[in-house]
Design a protein around this motif. Sequence first.
Motif, PDB file in Angstrom:
ATOM      1  N   TRP A  35     -89.894 -69.708 100.417  1.00 33.09           N
ATOM      2  CA  TRP A  35     -88.798 -70.096  99.525  1.00 33.09           C
ATOM      3  C   TRP A  35     -88.070 -68.837  99.081  1.00 33.09           C
ATOM      4  O   TRP A  35     -88.690 -67.814  98.799  1.00 33.09           O
ATOM      5  N   THR A  36     -86.752 -68.916  98.991  1.00 33.58           N
ATOM      6  CA  THR A  36     -85.914 -67.833  98.466  1.00 33.58           C
ATOM      7  C   THR A  36     -85.013 -68.403  97.395  1.00 33.58           C
ATOM      8  O   THR A  36     -84.238 -69.330  97.660  1.00 33.58           O
ATOM      9  N   LYS A  37     -85.123 -67.854  96.189  1.00 33.94           N
ATOM     10  CA  LYS A  37     -84.371 -68.371  95.044  1.00 33.94           C
ATOM     11  C   LYS A  37     -83.418 -67.294  94.542  1.00 33.94           C
ATOM     12  O   LYS A  37     -83.827 -66.156  94.297  1.00 33.94           O
ATOM     13  N   ARG A  38     -82.155 -67.668  94.368  1.00 35.67           N
ATOM     14  CA  ARG A  38     -81.110 -66.734  93.940  1.00 35.67           C
ATOM     15  C   ARG A  38     -80.435 -67.183  92.647  1.00 35.67           C
ATOM     16  O   ARG A  38     -79.248 -66.926  92.432  1.00 35.67           O
ATOM     17  N   ASN A  39     -81.186 -67.840  91.784  1.00 27.67           N
ATOM     18  CA  ASN A  39     -80.596 -68.343  90.546  1.00 27.67           C
ATOM     19  C   ASN A  39     -80.460 -67.276  89.473  1.00 27.67           C
ATOM     20  O   ASN A  39     -79.643 -67.416  88.565  1.00 27.67           O
ATOM     21  N   HIS A  40     -81.271 -66.242  89.530  1.00 23.55           N
ATOM     22  CA  HIS A  40     -81.172 -65.182  88.530  1.00 23.55           C
ATOM     23  C   HIS A  40     -79.935 -64.332  88.795  1.00 23.55           C
ATOM     24  O   HIS A  40     -79.487 -64.187  89.942  1.00 23.55           O
ATOM     25  N   THR A  41     -79.417 -63.741  87.731  1.00 20.80           N
ATOM     26  CA  THR A  41     -78.241 -62.874  87.824  1.00 20.80           C
ATOM     27  C   THR A  41     -78.561 -61.435  87.446  1.00 20.80           C
ATOM     28  O   THR A  41     -77.650 -60.657  87.185  1.00 20.80           O
ATOM     29  N   ALA A  42     -79.828 -61.076  87.393  1.00 22.61           N
ATOM     30  CA  ALA A  42     -80.251 -59.705  87.107  1.00 22.61           C
ATOM     31  C   ALA A  42     -81.584 -59.472  87.808  1.00 22.61           C
ATOM     32  O   ALA A  42     -82.167 -60.386  88.416  1.00 22.61           O
ATOM     33  N   ALA A  43     -82.052 -58.237  87.732  1.00 24.07           N
ATOM     34  CA  ALA A  43     -83.304 -57.879  88.404  1.00 24.07           C
ATOM     35  C   ALA A  43     -84.457 -58.740  87.889  1.00 24.07           C
ATOM     36  O   ALA A  43     -84.557 -59.025  86.697  1.00 24.07           O
ATOM     37  N   VAL A  44     -85.324 -59.130  88.811  1.00 24.62           N
ATOM     38  CA  VAL A  44     -86.464 -59.989  88.482  1.00 24.62           C
ATOM     39  C   VAL A  44     -87.733 -59.147  88.583  1.00 24.62           C
ATOM     40  O   VAL A  44     -88.208 -58.856  89.685  1.00 24.62           O
ATOM     41  N   LYS A  45     -88.246 -58.751  87.424  1.00 27.59           N
ATOM     42  CA  LYS A  45     -89.507 -58.013  87.377  1.00 27.59           C
ATOM     43  C   LYS A  45     -90.654 -58.908  86.907  1.00 27.59           C
ATOM     44  O   LYS A  45     -91.789 -58.756  87.342  1.00 27.59           O
ATOM     45  N   ALA A  46     -90.371 -59.829  85.990  1.00 27.82           N
ATOM     46  CA  ALA A  46     -91.398 -60.683  85.396  1.00 27.82           C
ATOM     47  C   ALA A  46     -91.757 -61.803  86.364  1.00 27.82           C
ATOM     48  O   ALA A  46     -90.925 -62.674  86.652  1.00 27.82           O
ATOM     49  N   ILE A  47     -92.991 -61.785  86.873  1.00 24.87           N
ATOM     50  CA  ILE A  47     -93.495 -62.794  87.815  1.00 24.87           C
ATOM     51  C   ILE A  47     -94.912 -63.163  87.384  1.00 24.87           C
ATOM     52  O   ILE A  47     -95.736 -62.267  87.129  1.00 24.87           O
ATOM     53  N   ALA A  48     -95.220 -64.462  87.316  1.00 21.15           N
ATOM     54  CA  ALA A  48     -96.575 -64.879  86.920  1.00 21.15           C
ATOM     55  C   ALA A  48     -96.857 -66.272  87.471  1.00 21.15           C
ATOM     56  O   ALA A  48     -96.019 -67.177  87.389  1.00 21.15           O
ATOM     57  N   TRP A  49     -98.087 -66.441  88.026  1.00 23.70           N
ATOM     58  CA  TRP A  49     -98.586 -67.748  88.475  1.00 23.70           C
ATOM     59  C   TRP A  49     -99.369 -68.397  87.347  1.00 23.70           C
ATOM     60  O   TRP A  49    -100.071 -67.729  86.604  1.00 23.70           O
ATOM     61  N   CYS A  50     -99.237 -69.707  87.248  1.00 26.97           N
ATOM     62  CA  CYS A  50     -99.945 -70.446  86.205  1.00 26.97           C
ATOM     63  C   CYS A  50    -101.416 -70.596  86.593  1.00 26.97           C
ATOM     64  O   CYS A  50    -101.718 -71.067  87.705  1.00 26.97           O
ATOM     65  N   PRO A  51    -102.364 -70.236  85.719  1.00 26.77           N
ATOM     66  CA  PRO A  51    -103.783 -70.331  86.087  1.00 26.77           C
ATOM     67  C   PRO A  51    -104.316 -71.758  86.111  1.00 26.77           C
ATOM     68  O   PRO A  51    -105.264 -72.038  86.853  1.00 26.77           O
ATOM     69  N   TRP A  52    -103.775 -72.653  85.311  1.00 27.89           N
ATOM     70  CA  TRP A  52    -104.292 -74.023  85.261  1.00 27.89           C
ATOM     71  C   TRP A  52    -103.431 -75.020  86.023  1.00 27.89           C
ATOM     72  O   TRP A  52    -103.757 -76.202  86.101  1.00 27.89           O
TER      73      TRP A  52
END
Length: 579
Positions: A422-439
């Motif tokens: 998947w490639t998502k281009r909805n953000h309009t600035a740099a994307v540094k914050a990335i996290a997977w949900c543990p539950w």
Amino acid sequence: MFNHPKTPSRYRSRSEVKTPLTPSLVSAMSNASLVASPTKRISRPGASTKSKSSTSAFDTTNPFIAPQSKSRPSSPIKRISANGIPTTEAFQRQASGGVIRKGGVESRLDVVTRDYVPPKQEIKRSKSTPAVNRATADTRDRFITSRETTDIAIVAATMEQLSLNPQAGSPGHTARLAAATGMPMNRRILGYHEQPPAASSSDTTLAQQREYAKPLYAQRPGAIATSTGASTNKTRKIPTQPERVLDAPGMVDDFYLNLISWSCQNAVAVALESSTYIWKADTGAVVQLGECPEGTYVSSVDFSGDGAFLGVGNGNGDVELWDVETGQKLRTMAGHQAQIATLSWHQHILTSGCGDGSIWHHDVRIGRHKVMELLGHTGEVCGLKWRTDGELLASGGNDNVVNIWDGRLGDVGEGARGSAKWTKRNHTAAVKAIAWCPWQPSLLASGGGTNDATINIWNSTTGARLHTLRTPSQITSIQWAPRKKELLTTHGYPTNSIMIHAYPSMERVAEIRDAHDSRVLFSCVGPAGDVVCTGAGDENLKFWRIWEVASESTKKKSTGEELGGGRSNSTKEGILSIR
């Protein structure tokens, strides 16, 4: 002589309409001779002056000659003398006044010698329109009424006659009054059009302070009215002060780097310029793990899943592998051409994100460590996170793109390439914050930089965007609560805050404003899932108790077995130096 192609007969034909001969025209024709025209053929001796194709009084094959009207006489045939000057008096008058030839008919050209000046119109204005334009107003005193120029001259002459004569009065008294009041004698007191004095250019401290403080008061949607402190709702309370503060001198204030990591063995790795340190939360001991080569700096750190190894990314593109227990460097994996801003582990695979947009999988067990390369970013990769099961890998870059990759390597090798699921281009600035949900393993959270400041929640199975939340400032990191349906975000300018959001409502349940003196750049969650460590450019590490732990952890806390609990070095508020 050059042989030019002949013009078709339909363009060379002339009208055969007879033109009446007047005495003046006969005289002109007797003295005229044909001169070659650039647009007409030169007459040759013996050539016929009539078109061979004309059979009637009017030639219908020539599109430039209109049919003759009965009410209008035919135009005379133009003849010019050999020297180009008309010979008749009528032609001379036309030549002196200007003659235009158009369509075979001569007409007089009216020459304009003077521009048209429109008459001045009186401005009709309503009661609300000012009588004087401020931009063109004169500099006279506003208490003198507007009159005509002659009236103003009379008034000025009268004022000159009525001016005080210093000789007739008391010059000493006038001088004493001027000295006492500080007013100059030959200067007008009431001046309403003078500019205010310019600010002093010698001291620019105040202007610089205002410029630096401007981002702090920027208005953004969702901003809280209060500028300091914490804001919580009635059902959610969090401490507004950190439990512990560590001094971390030399921490680089760079949005794209990832300089802290918390292992499952309760140890925190911190990168300070060119050195890497390990702070053991159980004992409070600080160990310097090592230094990077001279001329570069540490740009990222990340612990392996078992906490036994630490991956260190450098600014020169090298990836180092360290043994945490022995403090020895095991190997250096080179090959990248730019800084390694982010690292992420899955079992024996250490994945690195490079400044050139490439992502490499390093197998630390073999000599040829590079087993696959992922190409899907055109900007620096600054966010990277493996899902716990290792099936998917999420990445974010400075090109405002979020990619979700298939983590199954398949046929691995030096030249193996991978493509994004998947490639998502909805953000309009740099994307540094990335996290997977543990539950909920299918949920992925991403946050954008300053020009975006938006949280997006993605479904990695369908690729759909489930939720979007606009925040007041740039998002530097995201952490999911391990045992609660909440997620935490850290922010930069202008709030420098820590926010907690409920899921799936995305309601903001708590916020700590001004958690650091500068933007909060890094965050990591402890192994117990209750304490969050944050780092910032103010060279401090702060530990915040955000979530509650289970009852077993509460018992351990009372017996002194939890993080720093009951030990001599576990003051709730204190400053411990990394160095």
